[in-house]
Design an enzyme around this catalytic site. Structure first.
Site, PDB file in Angstrom:
ATOM      1  N   ASN A  10      48.731  42.759  36.824  1.00 23.17           N
ATOM      2  CA  ASN A  10      47.785  43.786  37.270  1.00 23.17           C
ATOM      3  C   ASN A  10      47.965  43.933  38.781  1.00 23.17           C
ATOM      4  OD1 ASN A  10      45.641  45.361  37.996  1.00 23.17           O
ATOM      5  ND2 ASN A  10      44.050  43.896  37.384  1.00 23.17           N
ATOM      6  N   LYS A  12      46.698  46.127  40.684  1.00 22.79           N
ATOM      7  CA  LYS A  12      45.513  46.687  41.358  1.00 22.79           C
ATOM      8  C   LYS A  12      45.930  47.809  42.322  1.00 22.79           C
ATOM      9  CE  LYS A  12      43.285  42.363  40.446  1.00 22.79           C
ATOM     10  NZ  LYS A  12      42.199  41.458  40.664  1.00 22.79           N
ATOM     11  N   HIS A  96      38.382  46.317  32.919  1.00 25.99           N
ATOM     12  CA  HIS A  96      38.592  45.230  33.891  1.00 25.99           C
ATOM     13  C   HIS A  96      37.293  44.990  34.661  1.00 25.99           C
ATOM     14  CE1 HIS A  96      39.945  43.083  37.445  1.00 25.99           C
ATOM     15  NE2 HIS A  96      40.964  42.682  36.715  1.00 25.99           N
ATOM     16  N   GLU A  98      36.644  44.617  37.643  1.00 23.68           N
ATOM     17  CA  GLU A  98      36.470  45.444  38.846  1.00 23.68           C
ATOM     18  C   GLU A  98      36.027  46.854  38.470  1.00 23.68           C
ATOM     19  OE1 GLU A  98      40.293  44.505  40.551  1.00 23.68           O
ATOM     20  OE2 GLU A  98      39.580  42.468  40.880  1.00 23.68           O
ATOM     21  N   GLU A 168      38.735  37.013  31.260  1.00 22.34           N
ATOM     22  CA  GLU A 168      38.838  36.782  32.702  1.00 22.34           C
ATOM     23  C   GLU A 168      37.464  36.435  33.260  1.00 22.34           C
ATOM     24  OE1 GLU A 168      42.392  38.986  34.522  1.00 22.34           O
ATOM     25  OE2 GLU A 168      40.869  40.497  34.210  1.00 22.34           O
ATOM     26  N   GLY A 174      40.707  36.465  41.817  1.00 24.53           N
ATOM     27  CA  GLY A 174      40.975  36.632  43.244  1.00 24.53           C
ATOM     28  C   GLY A 174      40.326  35.584  44.120  1.00 24.53           C
ATOM     29  N   SER A 214      43.077  34.015  38.822  1.00 26.55           N
ATOM     30  CA  SER A 214      43.802  33.077  39.686  1.00 26.55           C
ATOM     31  C   SER A 214      44.888  32.295  38.946  1.00 26.55           C
ATOM     32  CB  SER A 214      42.832  32.134  40.404  1.00 26.55           C
ATOM     33  OG  SER A 214      42.003  32.878  41.282  1.00 26.55           O
ATOM     34  N   GLY A 235      46.885  38.863  38.672  1.00 27.64           N
ATOM     35  CA  GLY A 235      46.695  39.797  39.779  1.00 27.64           C
ATOM     36  C   GLY A 235      47.568  39.405  40.960  1.00 27.64           C
ATOM     37  N   GLY A 236      46.968  38.722  41.929  1.00 28.38           N
ATOM     38  CA  GLY A 236      47.631  38.391  43.191  1.00 28.38           C
ATOM     39  C   GLY A 236      49.042  37.821  43.045  1.00 28.38           C
TER      40      GLY A 236
HETATM   41  P1  PGA Z   1      43.918  37.353  40.133  1.00 28.92           P
HETATM   42  O1  PGA Z   1      43.473  38.681  39.329  1.00 28.92           O
HETATM   43  O2  PGA Z   1      45.100  36.780  39.378  1.00 28.92           O
HETATM   44  O3  PGA Z   1      44.286  37.829  41.513  1.00 28.92           O
HETATM   45  O4  PGA Z   1      42.744  36.431  40.108  1.00 28.92           O
HETATM   46  C1  PGA Z   1      43.442  38.711  37.929  1.00 28.92           C
HETATM   47  C2  PGA Z   1      42.934  40.045  37.443  1.00 28.92           C
HETATM   48  O5  PGA Z   1      42.083  40.650  38.106  1.00 28.92           O
HETATM   49  O6  PGA Z   1      43.356  40.545  36.396  1.00 28.92           O
END
Ligand code: PGA
Length: 250
Positions: A10, A12, A96, A98, A168, A174, A214, A235-236
């Site tokens: 992802n 983002k 998601h 967010e 999640e 994050g 994470s 994500g990151g």
């Molecule tokens: P993250 O994000 O790996 O940066 O924690 C995961 C996500 O939002 O799908």
């Protein structure tokens, strides 16, 4: 039958088209021989044509981070599933955290989007997860069950096969805090039991439940070696080719 793992990125609201191209130039050779797991990348809408083009000829699927449930219409700023399909997108994230947190997506909207994705044969990854206060109040199971029930309203066992769930925990996204493999596996078992109640055991046993929050190269193997964890939504750590490669090949 064993569930094939899906490792999803992802991205983002990160990367320009040139940065996306540079990622692929580095990433594709790193995973060219990797057939054990499915890989999917979810970039922002503006990057979709570039990423779909860059992934051509590889086994990497490309999807949207969000879609609208309507076929078309006066919905400024939104993307339809038909538009996504027309350029070669095959997957979409839905709900998601967010989107839920900043764009007021409810279980009802998630449900409408899920119906639309299935109708148009797009693979949906339905995201669910509890916030920190809910976990601390001992409400994790209750929240997950409510999100699954809400998302799956009116979905039949016959239509459900393509659905993927991403668990999640919002407090892990994050933040660098990850659920322990045992915590994640426990949550996945709760989710799978709830899916079994709604759609029956065969559908639930075949459904992939990914973990997200994470996921990093150094914790990927402990998480992904849990029998209940069928992949990761990253994500990151998916933004750099070498770190995403390390997760894919955990
Ligand atoms: P993250 O994000 O790996 O940066 O924690 C995961 C996500 O939002 O799908």
């Amino acid at each position: 039958m064993a569930r094939k793992k899906l490792i999803a990125a992802n991205w983002k609201m990160y990367k320009t088209p040139d940065e996306a191209k540079a990622f692929f130039a580095e990433f594709l050779p790193l995973v060219a021989a990797h057939t054990r797991d499915e890989i999917a990348i979810f970039p922002s809408p503006v990057l979709l044509p570039t990423v779909i083009d860059a992934a051509k000829g590889s086994k990497i699927s490309v999807g949207a981070q969000n879609i609208h449930f309507a076929d078309e219409g006066a919905y400024t700023g939104e993307t339809s599933i038909g538009q996504l399909k027309a350029i070669g997108g095959t997957h979409t994230l839905i709900g998601h955290s967010e989107r839920r947190q900043y764009f007021a997506e409810t279980d009802e909207i998630v449900n409408k989007k899920l119906h639309a994705a299935l109708k148009h044969c797009i693979v949906p990854i339905v995201c669910i997860g509890e916030v920190l206060e809910e976990r601390e109040a001992g409400k994790t199971a209750e929240v997950l069950k409510k999100q699954v029930t809400g998302a799956f309203a009116g979905i039949t066992p016959e239509a459900a096969a393509p659905i993927v769930i991403a668990y999640e925990p919002v407090w892990a996204i994050g933040t660098g805090k990850t659920a322990t493999p045992e915590m994640a596996a426990e949550a996945h078992a709760i989710v799978r039991a709830e899916v079994a109640k709604i759609l029956g055991a065969p559908v639930a046993n075949a459904m992939r439940i990914l973990y997200g929050g994470s996921v990093k190269p150094d914790n990927a193997s402990a998480l992904l070696n849990q029998a209940e964890i069928d992949g990761a939504l990253v994500g990151g750590a998916s933004l750099k080719a070498d770190s995403f490669k390390a997760i894919v090949t955990y």
